[in-house]
Design an enzyme around this catalytic site. Structure first.
Site, PDB file in Angstrom:
ATOM      1  N   ASP A 116      28.223 -13.631 -12.088  1.00  0.00           N
ATOM      2  CA  ASP A 116      27.467 -12.433 -11.773  1.00  0.00           C
ATOM      3  C   ASP A 116      27.546 -11.522 -12.997  1.00  0.00           C
ATOM      4  O   ASP A 116      28.619 -11.363 -13.579  1.00  0.00           O
ATOM      5  CB  ASP A 116      28.094 -11.732 -10.555  1.00  0.00           C
ATOM      6  CG  ASP A 116      27.045 -11.227  -9.595  1.00  0.00           C
ATOM      7  OD1 ASP A 116      26.227 -10.404 -10.032  1.00  0.00           O
ATOM      8  OD2 ASP A 116      27.047 -11.648  -8.426  1.00  0.00           O
ATOM      9  N   ASP A 224      22.671  -8.748 -11.737  1.00  0.00           N
ATOM     10  CA  ASP A 224      22.642  -7.725 -10.695  1.00  0.00           C
ATOM     11  C   ASP A 224      21.633  -6.629 -11.028  1.00  0.00           C
ATOM     12  O   ASP A 224      21.650  -6.089 -12.145  1.00  0.00           O
ATOM     13  CB  ASP A 224      24.055  -7.115 -10.606  1.00  0.00           C
ATOM     14  CG  ASP A 224      24.266  -6.276  -9.371  1.00  0.00           C
ATOM     15  OD1 ASP A 224      24.252  -6.838  -8.265  1.00  0.00           O
ATOM     16  OD2 ASP A 224      24.453  -5.047  -9.506  1.00  0.00           O
ATOM     17  N   GLU A 283      18.298 -10.429 -10.224  1.00  0.00           N
ATOM     18  CA  GLU A 283      18.168  -9.792  -8.913  1.00  0.00           C
ATOM     19  C   GLU A 283      17.277  -8.570  -9.089  1.00  0.00           C
ATOM     20  O   GLU A 283      17.587  -7.675  -9.871  1.00  0.00           O
ATOM     21  CB  GLU A 283      19.540  -9.367  -8.370  1.00  0.00           C
ATOM     22  CG  GLU A 283      19.446  -8.935  -6.911  1.00  0.00           C
ATOM     23  CD  GLU A 283      20.413  -7.834  -6.505  1.00  0.00           C
ATOM     24  OE1 GLU A 283      20.683  -7.710  -5.307  1.00  0.00           O
ATOM     25  OE2 GLU A 283      20.889  -7.092  -7.382  1.00  0.00           O
ATOM     26  N   HIS A 355      25.483 -12.040   0.003  1.00  0.00           N
ATOM     27  CA  HIS A 355      26.567 -11.148   0.442  1.00  0.00           C
ATOM     28  C   HIS A 355      26.078  -9.765   0.864  1.00  0.00           C
ATOM     29  O   HIS A 355      26.885  -8.940   1.264  1.00  0.00           O
ATOM     30  CB  HIS A 355      27.587 -11.026  -0.689  1.00  0.00           C
ATOM     31  CG  HIS A 355      26.986 -10.367  -1.901  1.00  0.00           C
ATOM     32  ND1 HIS A 355      25.986 -10.970  -2.658  1.00  0.00           N
ATOM     33  CD2 HIS A 355      27.197  -9.158  -2.466  1.00  0.00           C
ATOM     34  CE1 HIS A 355      25.628 -10.143  -3.629  1.00  0.00           C
ATOM     35  NE2 HIS A 355      26.344  -9.046  -3.535  1.00  0.00           N
ATOM     36  N   ASP A 356      24.791  -9.489   0.716  1.00  0.00           N
ATOM     37  CA  ASP A 356      24.233  -8.182   1.092  1.00  0.00           C
ATOM     38  C   ASP A 356      23.376  -8.248   2.349  1.00  0.00           C
ATOM     39  O   ASP A 356      22.822  -7.230   2.770  1.00  0.00           O
ATOM     40  CB  ASP A 356      23.326  -7.644  -0.031  1.00  0.00           C
ATOM     41  CG  ASP A 356      24.073  -7.343  -1.313  1.00  0.00           C
ATOM     42  OD1 ASP A 356      25.274  -7.027  -1.253  1.00  0.00           O
ATOM     43  OD2 ASP A 356      23.433  -7.427  -2.387  1.00  0.00           O
TER      44      ASP A 356
END
Ligand code: TEU
Length: 584
Positions: A116, A224, A283, A355-356
């Site tokens: 990430d 991210d 993302e 994970h969100d």
């Protein structure tokens, strides 16, 4: 047939330029959220040695790439998305030596490791920010976004923030720093100050750090909120939200004016000329199809694919806590538009979960009576689209949302802050709790359910987040032993993508777009066509209205989630999904 005629290019109809086939078209990525994956030392928090221990499990599932959510040094204000040292591992997760071993062991099993990359912001405890905040004359002052109070207002007065933007985690996007009397920008928590990408020193520092990881053996990055790094200057007020008092600042930071330039520069400085097969995925909240075409056009050298958010926003009202029912026709229209938009140029990523997001089977399927069927259906539909599928830990087991008891059960900063803010403006606690139960990111963050033992095999200590009580029935041990499990269904889908070029590269064509319960489409390549039909309901559904129904009756059934149906195209049973293949 000569070797030349047998190449994919030669089989393209005349006049159609061949699309570039890339290795990641037939790859599947698995996301590990290390905190909740596997603990190895009994402190109740997952770690790198835990990931190493489960590599054989991932190899059995058949995935190609493992994306690790952040494991860098971090105060853990946002579970590692607030980084205080980009070139070290947080002691919670292990050491650089553990990391090197993970890379080595993953590579030995043919798995790539993607990190990430969180560079829209750092932690406020990162030395860059500590130096930046130390004085207005600091050499790193301009590495972040510092602004004086609004003209004519005193620092700290209500409304004195430099712009009226709301942060993603409730409250204003600016924090006053007492020492210098100026505010700094934080689109996320106040412990996540935004880096100023206008400053070339910032960009160089980020690129150097990325090269350091690639040299260490990592195989790419999930970037991210990377479409937020270019801000539209001057920073200025946005439209006040209906639920005020703050405003939507997104027009000034989503896909800002220099975003393509920055990503192309990053490509030149970091990725160009490296012979390895690397993977980059950006993302990008609020990205449009047209922008995504530009980001993922291989000729532009930006990223391989983006995470878009349209389909996971369809059950949101004005904001994510304002939930509304999802219409299947809208889901098909949305995903279908992305398939069509990236058909000729660029590439899609495919996901239901990360994970969100709340757990897919609870959100889009039926986590009661038809949990197994609907988890398999969701997997089938997603993995048969054109794009690179992402599996989020536990999704392959059909893990469900968490049965939260009360407000104190929520740990995620976004949920905790929202609860406080919503009660602050007078909303009823029960109503707010209901929204959290459905939409909280914590739904995705309960530990992976490995077995039926008290802490589900996740830890020998006290887990940082309680395991879901349903681990007694839903767990990896049980599913590995059952050839009909959700796990083995995912394994078969992954195998199919590896072995079948029509799944990796075939054209996508949506069928029955208006049907309220059936999701149907074809994929075709050369002489083969694959048909997917899936029933998103608990009632039987007849498959009517495919223009060539009769022809499908005799087709080969490749995969399904029920015992083999009779010949023809029999009605779909509750949450049934089938994949047929026909050769011309
Ligand atoms: O998330 C970005 C993002 O915009 C949302 O998905 C976010 O999680 C939130 O739910 C908006 O309502 C990324 C990470 O995936 C997330 O975990 C981080 O919290 C965030 O960036 C900040 O780094």
């Amino acid at each position: 047939m000569s070797a030349v005629e047998a190449t994919p290019e030669a089989s393209q109809p005349k006049g159609t330029p061949p699309r570039e086939r890339q290795w990641f078209h037939s790859a599947v990525v698995y996301q590990v959220y290390p905190r909740s994956f596997q603990d190895s030392d009994g402190d109740g928090i997952g770690d790198l040695r835990g990931v190493i221990r489960r590599l054989d499990y991932l190899a059995t599932l058949g995935i190609d790439v493992l994306w690790l959510s952040p494991i860098y040094a971090s105060p853990q204000d946002d579970n590692g998305y607030d980084i205080s040292d980009y070139q070290d591992i947080d002691p919670t997760f292990g050491t650089l030596a553990d990391f090197d071993e993970l890379v080595e062991q993953a590579h030995a099993r043919g798995l790539r490791i993607v990190m990430d990359l969180v560079v829209n912001h750092t932690s406020d405890e990162h030395p860059w920010f500590v130096e930046s905040r130390s004085s207005k004359d600091s050499a790193k002052r301009d590495w972040y976004w510092w602004r004086p109070p609004r003209e004519g207002m005193d620092a700290g007065a209500p409304g004195a923030e430099p712009t009226n933007w709301q942060s993603f985690f409730s409250g204003p996007a600016w924090e006053l720093d007492g020492a210098t009397g100026e505010y700094y920008l934080h689109l996320f928590s106040r412990k996540q100050p935004d880096l100023n990408w206008e400053n070339p020193e910032v960009r160089e520092a980020v690129y150097a750090m990325m090269r350091w990881w690639l040299d260490r053996g990592v195989d790419g990055f999930r970037m991210d909120v990377i479409n937020m790094i270019s801000k539209d200057l001057p920073l200025r007020d946005g439209r006040v939200l209906d639920h005020g008092p703050y405003a939507d600042g997104s027009p000034f930071y989503i896909c800002g004016p220099r975003i393509h330039e920055f990503l192309q520069e990053m490509h030149r400085e970091v990725f160009a000329g490296r012979p390895e097969k690397l993977l980059t995925v950006g993302e990008m909240p609020a990205v449009t199809v047209d922008e995504a075409v530009l980001f993922t056009d291989p000729a532009r050298h930006e990223v391989d694919m983006v995470f878009q958010f349209e389909h996971v926003g369809l059950d949101h009202g004005e904001h994510k806590w304002d939930r509304r029912p999802l219409e299947l026709a809208e889901l098909k229209a949305s995903l279908g538009r992305w398939q069509a938009g990236l058909a000729e140029v660029g590439w899609n990523s495919l996901y239901w979960n990360n994970h969100d997001q709340p757990r897919a089977v609870s959100r889009f399927g039926d986590d009661g009576q038809y949990r197994v069927e609907s988890a398999k259906l969701l997997a089938t539909v997603l993995h048969l689209h054109r794009g690179t599928p992402y599996v989020y830990q536990g999704e392959e087991l059909g893990m469900t949302n968490v049965p939260f008891e009360g407000a104190q059960s929520f740990l995620d900063i976004e949920s905790v802050n929202y609860y406080r803010a919503a009660l602050g403006v007078g909303r009823a606690p029960e109503e707010v709790l209901e929204a959290l139960r459905e939409g909280s990111r914590d739904n995705a963050r309960s530990p992976v359910q490995w077995d039926a033992s008290p802490h589900a095999g996740f830890t020998t200590g006290e887990p940082w987040f309680p395991v879901n009580p349903n681990h007694v029935d839903i767990n990896a041990d049980a599913e590995l032993a059952d050839p009909d499990s959700v796990f083995h269904h995912y394994r078969r889908l992954i195998e199919l993508r590896h072995s079948d070029p029509v799944v990796a590269d075939g054209d996508f064509h949506m069928l029955l777009p208006e049907h309220p319960a059936i999701y149907a489409f074809t994929r075709s390549l050369d002489t083969q066509t694959v048909l997917v039909v899936a029933n998103f309901s608990s009632d039987d559904q007849r498959v009517d209205g495919l223009s060539d129904e009769q022809d499908w009756g005799a087709a080969e059934l490749v995969l399904g989630n029920y015992p083999v149906p009779g010949a023809g195209l029999p009605p779909l049973r509750p949450w049934e999904a089938r994949v047929y293949r026909r050769r011309a």
